[in-house]
Scaffold this active site. Structure first.
Site: not given
Length: 252
Positions: A204, A167, A106
């Site tokens: 994540n 995030g 990635k």
């Protein structure tokens, strides 16, 4: 894909490799590797991203990711998180291939530390260098249909447009652009938007920073399955006005 097939037959392919789980999870921000491994199992994930500059893969004196999230159980997807130039990203992935033989990777090349937006000029330049060296590159990019097409034309095996700032927990901010990218792409598109027809979800922080990461991983597993089922089922058309669930004609 035949929408009548059950999920047990519903798979996706990237760089010639077939996967059944459409949820990819990360290996960052967890309290420890044991929790990370438990979350990956609860999520039913087959692929885990590995930020090579942030996890221990080689120092046996410290806890090592490979002892918990085992490479014989999960496909490692090395990524270049924390890289801000094309050269930095290419060098990092060369080291990954030397260390673990990984060629499915990635690519992330970031523009700044505040937004973590990708630097698309550097990203495209790094992609071309990596493709020339036979890497199979999944690319983190802006939700820009034009750049997404350029990345695919340059050899990207998957397009991974951002839904929101990394995030941030904000969810999809531009559904139209994601839809346009999915519509035109001939390679898998991965983002937190199964209901828009994406091939998979990469997640994540939403799991790692949950109050109960294991339960959140399990919840996201079911959310991805539900999103895929809803997409295959085909949603009803949008209407400007109300339409009663029961016929208005023939009333007593």
């Amino acid at each position: 894909m035949d929408g009548s097939l059950g999920l047990e037959s519903d798979s996706w392919i990237v760089a010639g490799r077939t996967f059944h789980s459409r949820l990819i999870i990360g290996t960052g921000k967890y309290k420890d590797y044991a929790l990370n491994a438990a979350a990956a199992e609860a999520a039913g994930a087959e692929i885990v991203t590995v930020a090579l500059r942030r996890v221990n893969l080689s120092d046996p004196a410290q806890p090592m990711l490979v002892d918990f999230v085992r490479p014989d159980q999960f496909t490692y997807l090395p990524n270049t998180a924390g890289c801000f130039t094309g050269e930095e990203a290419v060098r990092t992935l060369r080291l990954a291939r030397e260390a673990g033989g990984w060629d499915l990777v990635k690519l992330e090349v970031l523009a700044d530390t505040k937004t973590l937006y990708p630097d698309m000029e550097e990203t495209l330049r790094a992609l071309k260098l990596l493709v020339a060296e036979s890497f199979k590159v999944m690319v983190y990019c802006n939700d820009d249909p034009v750049y997404a097409r350029k990345l695919e034309e340059a050899g990207a095996v998957a397009i991974m447009p951002l839904g929101a700032l990394i995030g941030s927990g904000l969810g999809i901010q531009n559904r139209l652009n994601i839809h346009l990218i999915v519509e035109q792409a001939k390679v898998p598109v991965l983002v937190d938007a199964m209901e828009l027809g994406c091939d998979g979800v990469l997640m994540n922080t939403a799991i790692a920073e949950a109050r109960d990461p294991i339960r959140m991983a399990r919840a996201m597993k079911h959310a991805v399955i539900a999103g895929r089922e809803a997409y295959l089922a085909g949603r009803m058309p949008r209407r400007l006005y109300a339409d009663p669930s029961s016929p208005l004609s023939g009333l007593i």
